[in-house]
Design a protein around this motif. Sequence first.
Motif, PDB file in Angstrom:
ATOM      1  N   THR A   1       0.833  -1.206   0.000  1.00 28.43           N
ATOM      2  CA  THR A   1       0.000   0.000   0.000  1.00 28.43           C
ATOM      3  C   THR A   1       0.865   1.252   0.000  1.00 28.43           C
TER       4      THR A   1
ATOM      5  N   LEU B   1      -5.011   5.993  -0.622  1.00 28.40           N
ATOM      6  CA  LEU B   1      -3.938   5.093  -0.184  1.00 28.40           C
ATOM      7  C   LEU B   1      -3.303   5.597   1.106  1.00 28.40           C
TER       8      LEU B   1
ATOM      9  N   HIS C   1      -2.378  -1.821  -8.330  1.00 26.17           N
ATOM     10  CA  HIS C   1      -3.629  -2.109  -7.625  1.00 26.17           C
ATOM     11  C   HIS C   1      -3.967  -3.594  -7.683  1.00 26.17           C
TER      12      HIS C   1
ATOM     13  N   ARG D   1     -10.173  -3.198   1.580  1.00 25.56           N
ATOM     14  CA  ARG D   1      -9.039  -2.921   0.701  1.00 25.56           C
ATOM     15  C   ARG D   1      -9.247  -3.548  -0.680  1.00 25.56           C
TER      16      ARG D   1
ATOM     17  N   HIS E   1      -9.131  -1.573  -4.301  1.00 27.71           N
ATOM     18  CA  HIS E   1      -8.103  -1.877  -5.300  1.00 27.71           C
ATOM     19  C   HIS E   1      -8.688  -2.478  -6.572  1.00 27.71           C
TER      20      HIS E   1
END
Length: 169
Positions: free
Chosen positions: A38, A71, A123, A152, A156
Amino acid sequence: MAKKTSKSTATPSSINIGISDKDRAATAEGLSKLLADTYTLYLTTHNFHWNVTGPMFNTLHQMFMVQYTELWNAVDPIAERIRSLGHVAPGSYAQFAKLSSLKDAPATPPKALEMVRILVEGHEGVARTARALFPVADQASDEPTADLLTQRLTVHEQTAWMLRSLLED
């Protein structure tokens, strides 16, 4: 007289939250990789925000700002989950470089659409890292980590899709 400060005596083995020491360690290790990925993607995205040029400048400059801000806001909850499990969160460039599955940003800024392609790969890579940790969280009945991973993954996968759409003819 100086006020006496008490140092925490909590050790990973003295934590009793219903997850074994072994499972907490395995989860913290996986979350450390997620944190490194990340942060690496954050740095790359911010770099591209600063250095994008060309006819799509305004669109990409704004899009990258939204993405690096998201992020940046994600790293703290990941690190705090590691701490909640009784482990130290990595926080140096050297640690992140060692733990991350992502490549560092190119030394010379690429063309705008190459930036987009690199971010798609980033990503997707972070999504793979998050997904790989699910079996560990599941086995430990670690719902807070599973919830974090779900959040998350949603970000992504959606961001990768949006970026990929820019690469289509």
